[in-house]
Design a protein around this motif. Structure first.
Motif, PDB file in Angstrom:
ATOM      1  N   LEU B 174    -113.642 -18.555   8.729  1.00 55.77           N
ATOM      2  CA  LEU B 174    -112.527 -17.669   8.381  1.00 55.77           C
ATOM      3  C   LEU B 174    -111.187 -18.345   8.661  1.00 55.77           C
ATOM      4  O   LEU B 174    -110.307 -18.359   7.802  1.00 55.77           O
ATOM      5  CB  LEU B 174    -112.614 -16.364   9.178  1.00 55.77           C
ATOM      6  N   THR B 175    -111.067 -18.922   9.854  1.00 60.44           N
ATOM      7  CA  THR B 175    -109.784 -19.562  10.168  1.00 60.44           C
ATOM      8  C   THR B 175    -109.555 -20.757   9.255  1.00 60.44           C
ATOM      9  O   THR B 175    -108.443 -20.979   8.780  1.00 60.44           O
ATOM     10  CB  THR B 175    -109.716 -20.017  11.637  1.00 60.44           C
ATOM     11  N   ASP B 176    -110.633 -21.483   8.973  1.00 62.73           N
ATOM     12  CA  ASP B 176    -110.510 -22.636   8.058  1.00 62.73           C
ATOM     13  C   ASP B 176    -109.957 -22.213   6.715  1.00 62.73           C
ATOM     14  O   ASP B 176    -109.116 -22.886   6.134  1.00 62.73           O
ATOM     15  CB  ASP B 176    -111.896 -23.259   7.823  1.00 62.73           C
ATOM     16  N   HIS B 177    -110.464 -21.124   6.232  1.00 64.52           N
ATOM     17  CA  HIS B 177    -110.123 -20.732   4.874  1.00 64.52           C
ATOM     18  C   HIS B 177    -108.861 -19.902   4.781  1.00 64.52           C
ATOM     19  O   HIS B 177    -108.273 -19.797   3.727  1.00 64.52           O
ATOM     20  CB  HIS B 177    -111.293 -19.986   4.230  1.00 64.52           C
ATOM     21  N   LEU B 178    -108.463 -19.309   5.893  1.00 64.69           N
ATOM     22  CA  LEU B 178    -107.331 -18.397   5.803  1.00 64.69           C
ATOM     23  C   LEU B 178    -106.052 -18.964   6.399  1.00 64.69           C
ATOM     24  O   LEU B 178    -104.978 -18.465   6.136  1.00 64.69           O
ATOM     25  CB  LEU B 178    -107.680 -17.067   6.471  1.00 64.69           C
ATOM     26  N   TYR B 179    -106.177 -20.024   7.190  1.00 62.53           N
ATOM     27  CA  TYR B 179    -104.980 -20.609   7.786  1.00 62.53           C
ATOM     28  C   TYR B 179    -104.817 -22.041   7.313  1.00 62.53           C
ATOM     29  O   TYR B 179    -105.784 -22.679   6.923  1.00 62.53           O
ATOM     30  CB  TYR B 179    -105.094 -20.632   9.324  1.00 62.53           C
ATOM     31  N   ASP B 180    -103.604 -22.519   7.443  1.00 57.15           N
ATOM     32  CA  ASP B 180    -103.427 -23.951   7.233  1.00 57.15           C
ATOM     33  C   ASP B 180    -104.006 -24.684   8.434  1.00 57.15           C
ATOM     34  O   ASP B 180    -104.209 -24.114   9.489  1.00 57.15           O
ATOM     35  CB  ASP B 180    -101.938 -24.269   7.045  1.00 57.15           C
ATOM     36  N   GLN B 181    -104.247 -25.976   8.216  1.00 57.68           N
ATOM     37  CA  GLN B 181    -105.029 -26.725   9.207  1.00 57.68           C
ATOM     38  C   GLN B 181    -104.484 -26.668  10.636  1.00 57.68           C
ATOM     39  O   GLN B 181    -105.241 -26.669  11.593  1.00 57.68           O
ATOM     40  CB  GLN B 181    -105.102 -28.195   8.776  1.00 57.68           C
ATOM     41  N   ASP B 182    -103.150 -26.636  10.747  1.00 59.53           N
ATOM     42  CA  ASP B 182    -102.563 -26.782  12.079  1.00 59.53           C
ATOM     43  C   ASP B 182    -102.562 -25.480  12.895  1.00 59.53           C
ATOM     44  O   ASP B 182    -101.971 -25.401  13.951  1.00 59.53           O
ATOM     45  CB  ASP B 182    -101.118 -27.320  11.954  1.00 59.53           C
ATOM     46  N   TYR B 183    -103.250 -24.483  12.412  1.00 62.67           N
ATOM     47  CA  TYR B 183    -103.211 -23.212  13.118  1.00 62.67           C
ATOM     48  C   TYR B 183    -104.065 -23.270  14.381  1.00 62.67           C
ATOM     49  O   TYR B 183    -105.112 -23.899  14.423  1.00 62.67           O
ATOM     50  CB  TYR B 183    -103.707 -22.103  12.196  1.00 62.67           C
ATOM     51  N   ASP B 184    -103.565 -22.558  15.395  1.00 62.66           N
ATOM     52  CA  ASP B 184    -104.293 -22.471  16.666  1.00 62.66           C
ATOM     53  C   ASP B 184    -105.499 -21.554  16.493  1.00 62.66           C
ATOM     54  O   ASP B 184    -105.352 -20.375  16.189  1.00 62.66           O
ATOM     55  CB  ASP B 184    -103.333 -21.928  17.743  1.00 62.66           C
ATOM     56  N   ARG B 185    -106.678 -22.123  16.660  1.00 61.62           N
ATOM     57  CA  ARG B 185    -107.876 -21.339  16.374  1.00 61.62           C
ATOM     58  C   ARG B 185    -108.356 -20.586  17.607  1.00 61.62           C
ATOM     59  O   ARG B 185    -109.195 -21.066  18.344  1.00 61.62           O
ATOM     60  CB  ARG B 185    -108.981 -22.250  15.842  1.00 61.62           C
ATOM     61  N   ASP B 186    -107.845 -19.413  17.740  1.00 56.58           N
ATOM     62  CA  ASP B 186    -108.271 -18.577  18.863  1.00 56.58           C
ATOM     63  C   ASP B 186    -109.165 -17.480  18.307  1.00 56.58           C
ATOM     64  O   ASP B 186    -108.720 -16.621  17.559  1.00 56.58           O
ATOM     65  CB  ASP B 186    -107.026 -17.987  19.542  1.00 56.58           C
ATOM     66  N   SER B 187    -110.440 -17.528  18.679  1.00 50.96           N
ATOM     67  CA  SER B 187    -111.394 -16.599  18.075  1.00 50.96           C
ATOM     68  C   SER B 187    -111.104 -15.152  18.480  1.00 50.96           C
ATOM     69  O   SER B 187    -111.464 -14.225  17.761  1.00 50.96           O
ATOM     70  CB  SER B 187    -112.819 -16.996  18.435  1.00 50.96           C
ATOM     71  N   ASN B 188    -110.439 -14.969  19.584  1.00 51.92           N
ATOM     72  CA  ASN B 188    -110.129 -13.601  19.996  1.00 51.92           C
ATOM     73  C   ASN B 188    -109.202 -12.915  19.017  1.00 51.92           C
ATOM     74  O   ASN B 188    -109.330 -11.722  18.762  1.00 51.92           O
ATOM     75  CB  ASN B 188    -109.474 -13.598  21.386  1.00 51.92           C
ATOM     76  N   VAL B 189    -108.278 -13.695  18.472  1.00 50.70           N
ATOM     77  CA  VAL B 189    -107.344 -13.124  17.505  1.00 50.70           C
ATOM     78  C   VAL B 189    -108.109 -12.551  16.322  1.00 50.70           C
ATOM     79  O   VAL B 189    -107.850 -11.448  15.858  1.00 50.70           O
ATOM     80  CB  VAL B 189    -106.346 -14.207  17.031  1.00 50.70           C
ATOM     81  N   ILE B 190    -109.102 -13.305  15.856  1.00 57.97           N
ATOM     82  CA  ILE B 190    -109.916 -12.858  14.725  1.00 57.97           C
ATOM     83  C   ILE B 190    -110.595 -11.531  15.073  1.00 57.97           C
ATOM     84  O   ILE B 190    -110.608 -10.605  14.270  1.00 57.97           O
ATOM     85  CB  ILE B 190    -110.990 -13.929  14.376  1.00 57.97           C
ATOM     86  N   GLU B 191    -111.153 -11.476  16.272  1.00 55.55           N
ATOM     87  CA  GLU B 191    -111.870 -10.255  16.662  1.00 55.55           C
ATOM     88  C   GLU B 191    -110.949  -9.048  16.660  1.00 55.55           C
ATOM     89  O   GLU B 191    -111.317  -7.981  16.166  1.00 55.55           O
ATOM     90  CB  GLU B 191    -112.500 -10.430  18.051  1.00 55.55           C
ATOM     91  N   VAL B 192    -109.724  -9.267  17.150  1.00 50.02           N
ATOM     92  CA  VAL B 192    -108.757  -8.170  17.187  1.00 50.02           C
ATOM     93  C   VAL B 192    -108.438  -7.712  15.769  1.00 50.02           C
ATOM     94  O   VAL B 192    -108.472  -6.530  15.452  1.00 50.02           O
ATOM     95  CB  VAL B 192    -107.463  -8.617  17.920  1.00 50.02           C
TER      96      VAL B 192
END
Lengths: 443, 223
Positions: B174-192
């Protein structure tokens, strides 16, 4: 006839031959006749000499020893007659052959010591020769020796000669003409070969001329080849240059257009002008880079081109679920530039896909007779093309940037390419599918 | 939505990138065929835009190479020449659609959305799952025909899940496809975000959490 070199040469040589042979025949005939007449005169002269040799003089009278060497003189009606007369008009001697025949011997006497030869053109034509001598010691001193011969055997000989002469010369003339004809055919064969090869070249069945020409034509063949290659290269280069030009213009145009995000009056104006520039670039450059009928162009199998386009369109319009009914004979080929043909058919088919509600029909058929050989029909079940636009599109010279966007752009390209190939485009209503029906005829 | 743009003209490339990002795409840009091939091999995309006239490796060869390596994402070909021969060759090489330059951004967006939808198996621009409707052209979500207000990110998550139904989608994907590469990948954000999204589209309950793996969007047919 007047367009054939062979016919011209043959006609000229035949004419010269006829004149020459006629003159020859005339000269030969005259010479032969003269020699025949000379022969007759000579014979008569011999008769007269032999008569003179057999004359004897007795007591002021001339007598003849009866041993006359020429047998025909003694045979009645033999055709050779002789008479000896004196200047008093009395006949001294008459050949026995003349006894039963009415022979008009010359009357009177001529200058003594001279032979007088003449032709008599009476019912029975004759030659006659007379010779007058002054015989001293006889009563009548002027003695006229005459000999007459029938002309007919000589005429028969002359006629015989004429016939065989005519026959011989006629045969010779026919032989001459035949030889001349064969020589011309042989001599002109390379020209015919070249014509055939150029035709094949045109039909796209060969790419260059062969090099089997005699040295007079080899230069021409080579130059023609060079010319064709040069023409093809120039065309390709020209086309690439135009493509590159289009390419390098279109990208900046796209950039400028996409950077006009606000809808101020100014940017609307710019956008409008951009649109014009775009259509001009699109239209004029694609028009200029169209190939048109090419010498040495390849033959194109319409079915292959159409199948490729249909596969591509089915990919691009996959969610339309268009069903295409096709009638595509495998053996129908046309000549031209593959890209042009693809452009024509591609635009027709894309419009059909774009506007159809699910059914498209494409049919290709060959047309018998006339210059137009192939017919391409594309039909769809869409809304059809309004009549006003039909006329606008089909009318030649209508510029693309004057035509409303939509179906017009693709069709205007088709119209121009078809015109370039001297083909025709017809727009009507599809009776089978209810939408538009576009019919293109190509040579 | 992650996408790849391969275009050698810097101005057009940047413009595409800016516009596509503004439309919610995560965009990778390549300026030549080889770079494009590298990206295409390394990452998974929802869609790619490839210009045909590229330096180093031309567009046709790039597409053919990607397809030969089993990269199946939809490809839209940009052609400046606009000849049918180019279009046909592009589609034969494995592209899914074509667009002739110069083009309108709106046209490009419509084609890209259609391609993404098509690949996910939706025929209409409105993705429907039960009472849930997602209009990809208007970027609007309705539940039982009532409009639901979603943030841009929530919308993108939902769209991505709906376009990848019946499949476990990991948080990393999800983060790969929805953010540009340099985004901080914090899985908690996704859960929220996911929790908030579920509430907003209730009573539709089609997003399932697969513990330790990610999320799965259920279709009517599935489950």
């Amino acid at each position: 006839m007047k367009h054939s070199i062979q016919a011209r040469l043959l006609l000229t040589t035949t004419f010269v031959l006829v004149v020459f042979l006629t003159l020859t025949a005339g000269a030969l005939d005259r010479a032969f006749r003269a020699s025949v007449v000379a022969g007759a005169e000579e014979q008569l002269r011999l008769v007269i000499y032999s008569l003179m040799g057999s004359v004897q003089q007795e007591a002021g009278q001339l007598t003849f020893s009866q041993g006359i060497s020429e047998p025909r003189l003694t045979q009645p009606d033999s055709g050779l007659y002789a008479q000896v007369a004196n200047d008093l008009g009395s006949v001294v001697w008459l050949s026995p052959s003349a006894l039963t025949t009415d022979v008009n011997f010359p009357r009177g006497y001529s200058a003594p010591g001279l032979f007088e030869f003449s032709e008599i053109d009476a019912l029975i034509p004759r030659f006659q020769l007379s010779y007058t001598v002054i015989w001293e010691g006889v009563d009548a001193e002027y003695v006229v020796f005459s000999a007459v011969t029938d002309q007919r055997p000589y005429r028969v000989a002359i006629a015989e000669f004429r016939r065989s002469l005519g026959l011989g010369l006629g045969v010779a003339m026919l032989l001459f003409i035949l030889v001349q004809f064969l020589a011309l055919r042989w001599g002109l064969k390379p020209l015919r070969m070249m014509a055939a090869e150029v035709h094949e070249l045109e039909m796209g069945r060969r790419e260059s001329l062969s090099q089997r020409y005699p040295k007079e034509l080899l230069g021409l063949a080579l130059n023609l080849d060079h010319f064709i290659v040069h023409e093809q290269r120039t065309r390709a280069r020209y086309r690439y240059a135009l493509d590159d030009l289009a390419h390098s213009l279109k990208t900046p145009l796209a950039v400028v257009r996409n950077s006009l995000s606000d809808s101020s009056e100014n940017s609307l104006l710019v956008s409008e002008q951009l649109e014009r520039m775009e259509t001009t670039v699109l239209h004029q450059l694609s028009k200029a880079s169209a190939g048109g009928p090419v010498m040495g162009g390849k033959t194109i199998v319409l079915r292959t081109v159409i199948e490729r386009l249909l596969r591509a369109l089915q990919t691009a319009y996959v969610d339309r679920g268009v069903h295409v009914e096709r009638q595509l004979p495998a053996d129908l080929v046309i000549r031209g530039d593959e890209r042009d043909i693809m452009e024509i058919v591609g635009n027709l088919l894309e419009n059909a896909f774009k506007y159809s509600r699910g059914a498209v029909r494409v049919e290709v058929s060959s047309v018998e007779g006339g210059a137009l050989k192939a017919q391409i029909v594309v039909e769809d079940d869409g809304p059809g093309i309004p009549r006003a636009l039909r006329d606008e599109v089909v009318r030649r010279g209508k510029r693309l940037d004057e035509i409303e966007a939509g179906q017009g752009i693709g069709l205007a390209v088709v119209v121009e390419l078809v015109a370039l190939y001297n083909g025709s485009l017809d727009i009507s209503d599809s009776r089978l599918l209810g939408g538009a029906k576009l019919t293109v005829l190509l040579p | 939505m992650r996408m790849l743009v391969v275009e050698d003209e810097a101005a057009l490339r940047n413009q595409l990138a800016v516009h596509l990002k503004s439309q919610g795409f995560a965009v990778d840009c390549a300026s030549d065929g080889e770079e494009g091939l590298y990206f295409g091999r390394e990452y998974d995309y929802e869609v790619a835009v490839i210009d045909l006239g590229l330096p180093k490796l031309d567009g046709l060869a790039l597409i053919a190479q990607l397809r030969a390596e089993q990269r199946g994402f939809p490809i839209l070909v940009l052609t400046a020449r606009g000849h049918w021969q180019d279009k046909v060759q592009g589609l034969e090489a494995g592209a899914d659609d074509y667009l002739a330059k110069p083009f309108q951004m709106e046209e490009l967006m419509a084609r890209l959305n259609a391609l993404i939808r098509r690949t996910a198996g939706y025929a209409s621009p409105v993705l429907c799952q039960g009472a849930l409707q997602l209009d990809t052209s208007k970027k609007e979500v309705r539940v039982a025909d009532i409009s639901v207000e979603l943030t841009a990110f929530e919308y993108r998550v939902l769209e991505y899940l709906m376009l990848n139904p019946d499949r476990v989608v990991s948080k990393i994907e999800l983060t790969d496809h929805l953010y540009d590469q340099d985004y901080d990948r914090d899985s908690n954000v996704i859960e929220v975000f996911m929790g908030r999204l579920r509430k907003k589209i209730a009573p539709v309950d089609l997003i399932r959490t697969v513990r330790g793996q990610g999320y799965r969007f259920l279709t009517d047919a599935g489950d």
